[in-house]
Design a protein around this motif. Structure first.
Motif, PDB file in Angstrom:
ATOM      1  N   SER A 104       1.677 -11.866  10.411  1.00 51.01           N
ATOM      2  CA  SER A 104       2.767 -12.397   9.622  1.00 51.01           C
ATOM      3  C   SER A 104       2.393 -13.668   9.998  1.00 51.01           C
ATOM      4  N   ILE A 161       4.327 -13.644  -6.830  1.00 52.35           N
ATOM      5  CA  ILE A 161       3.648 -13.356  -6.170  1.00 52.35           C
ATOM      6  C   ILE A 161       4.407 -12.961  -5.339  1.00 52.35           C
ATOM      7  N   ILE A 162       5.059 -14.318  -4.160  1.00 48.69           N
ATOM      8  CA  ILE A 162       6.554 -13.347  -3.464  1.00 48.69           C
ATOM      9  C   ILE A 162       7.449 -12.860  -3.245  1.00 48.69           C
ATOM     10  N   ILE A 209       7.734 -10.974  -6.436  1.00 51.20           N
ATOM     11  CA  ILE A 209       7.017  -9.798  -6.618  1.00 51.20           C
ATOM     12  C   ILE A 209       7.059  -8.783  -5.453  1.00 51.20           C
ATOM     13  N   ILE A 210       6.623  -9.173  -4.347  1.00 51.42           N
ATOM     14  CA  ILE A 210       5.891  -8.230  -3.371  1.00 51.42           C
ATOM     15  C   ILE A 210       7.618  -8.580  -2.386  1.00 51.42           C
ATOM     16  N   SER A 211       8.748  -9.210  -2.493  1.00 54.66           N
ATOM     17  CA  SER A 211       9.550  -9.431  -1.750  1.00 54.66           C
ATOM     18  C   SER A 211      10.459  -8.576  -3.012  1.00 54.66           C
ATOM     19  N   ILE A 214      10.185  -5.592  -3.197  1.00 58.80           N
ATOM     20  CA  ILE A 214       9.961  -4.117  -2.574  1.00 58.80           C
ATOM     21  C   ILE A 214      10.687  -3.890  -1.231  1.00 58.80           C
ATOM     22  N   ASN A 258      11.476  -2.376   2.004  1.00 56.60           N
ATOM     23  CA  ASN A 258      10.100  -2.390   3.010  1.00 56.60           C
ATOM     24  C   ASN A 258       9.867  -0.711   3.705  1.00 56.60           C
ATOM     25  N   VAL A 264       7.404   0.249   1.539  1.00 56.98           N
ATOM     26  CA  VAL A 264       6.317  -0.398   1.809  1.00 56.98           C
ATOM     27  C   VAL A 264       5.571   0.851   2.993  1.00 56.98           C
ATOM     28  N   ILE A 269       3.072  -6.566   6.262  1.00 57.93           N
ATOM     29  CA  ILE A 269       2.587  -6.677   4.451  1.00 57.93           C
ATOM     30  C   ILE A 269       4.191  -7.369   3.815  1.00 57.93           C
ATOM     31  N   THR A 270       5.157  -7.046   4.806  1.00 59.94           N
ATOM     32  CA  THR A 270       6.170  -8.169   4.301  1.00 59.94           C
ATOM     33  C   THR A 270       6.768  -8.937   4.933  1.00 59.94           C
ATOM     34  N   ILE A 276       6.664 -13.267   4.732  1.00 63.40           N
ATOM     35  CA  ILE A 276       7.623 -13.719   3.695  1.00 63.40           C
ATOM     36  C   ILE A 276       7.916 -14.843   3.148  1.00 63.40           C
TER      37      ILE A 276
END
Length: 328
Positions: free
Chosen positions: A140, A165-166, A168-170, A172, A174, A177, A198-199, A202
């Motif tokens: 990370s 992008i951040i 979108i990922i944040s 979702i 944890n 994931v 993966i997360t 961020i």
């Protein structure tokens, strides 16, 4: 008067302090934070026990002896202490379980339902939890720092695209994931580490980006650009040293979060699988017999609470030490 004793007026009125680097100044201030120093000592002891603890017991973490199952803690020299005397209340009567079952060995933390030594399993679980948190944090750290520096330094459309992008990922959770990772990969250390990593980067990326946006307008960066320094040189030679304090502080907050997340996953049954020991799996196993055999959950729960507390106290001390507003 000063000239009569051989001291010039100019020197007598000069007030100076020794020249210190930023790291030396930070270390001087963190030494004044007693909570951080004590927490650092405790953390070192926990890490040493995680390394040497399983070897201190004559019983290996996964060795099973059903005849010695569910034994309470018993420590040499503490037989008269109420919690470490090997006695347990059975049918309303306090009974020496070791003597009742003719057990000659000592189990400092007791045993579980399969007769495994909880002392060696607790420190083995601490080692695995720290290993997972450390590897996930390093991944990370590398991804978050690189991503945040590039996003903040380049700016413009690149920055906007990378920040979307951040977002979108944040967005979702944890847990989703992790479940997806476990569907793709075999449950185990690698799946947990990748799922956390993966997360986990961020927040680091956001903090680094914000600092880079501020620092890239400073004179030393503009001077380096005017001298024709390459972008990589500016990022690694000029920006990273000025970001070291923020990076260290966020890392110290990330490690306990990763440990807690691993313990949570193992507790709900989608983390590490038996017979692998971690703090989460030990707490999950001890929770099943909490009412009758509370010692099985006390020790791993105490260790994870201790780790969370000391990491947060150290992070608070580092935050105060690296904050320029706190300088004398």
């Amino acid at each position: 008067m000063f000239e009569q004793v051989g001291i010039s007026t100019e020197k007598s009125e000069k007030i100076s302090r020794p020249s210190l680097t930023a790291m030396q100044d930070s270390w001087m201030r963190i030494r004044k934070n007693k909570a951080a120093i004590v927490s650092l000592v405790i953390l070192v002891l926990v890490v040493l026990m995680a390394i040497a603890g399983p070897w201190m017991s004559p019983h290996a973490p996964n060795d099973q002896n059903v005849e010695h199952s569910n034994l309470p803690p018993k420590v040499q020299g503490f037989e008269n202490m109420p919690f470490w005397n090997g006695k347990q209340e059975l049918a309303g009567t306090e009974t020496d379980v070791y003597k009742e079952n003719n057990v000659k060995d000592y189990y400092w933390f007791g045993t579980d339902s399969l007769g495994r030594d909880l002392f060696s399993r607790t420190w083995e679980g601490t080692r695995i939890s720290l290993y997972i948190a450390l590897i996930a944090t390093i991944i990370s750290l590398a991804v978050g720092v690189t991503y945040g520096m590039v996003s903040g330094y380049v700016g413009g459309r690149v920055d906007n695209f990378m920040q979307r992008i951040i977002e979108i990922i944040s967005g979702i959770p944890n847990l989703v994931v992790v479940i997806l990772m476990l569907l793709i990969m075999k449950p185990g250390l690698n799946a947990i580490i990748i799922a956390i990593a993966i997360t986990g980067w961020i927040n680091m990326a956001r903090v680094v980006r914000a600092q880079v946006l501020m620092l890239k307008q400073q004179e030393f960066v503009l001077a380096a650009q005017a001298m024709g320094k390459p972008t990589s040189g500016i990022l690694f030679k000029h920006l990273i040293p000025n970001l070291s304090g923020v990076i260290i502080i966020n890392t110290m907050f990330t490690i306990p979060d990763a440990i807690f997340f691993e313990a949570f996953l193992s507790f709900i049954g989608i983390g590490l699988q038996p017979p692998t020991a971690s703090l989460g799996t030990l707490i999950e196993e001890g929770y099943k017999s909490l009412r009758f055999l509370p010692y099985q959950i006390v020790y791993p729960a105490f260790v994870i609470c201790l780790i969370m507390i000391v990491f947060n106290l150290i992070a608070d001390g580092l935050r105060d030490a690296f904050d320029p507003k706190m300088r004398d």
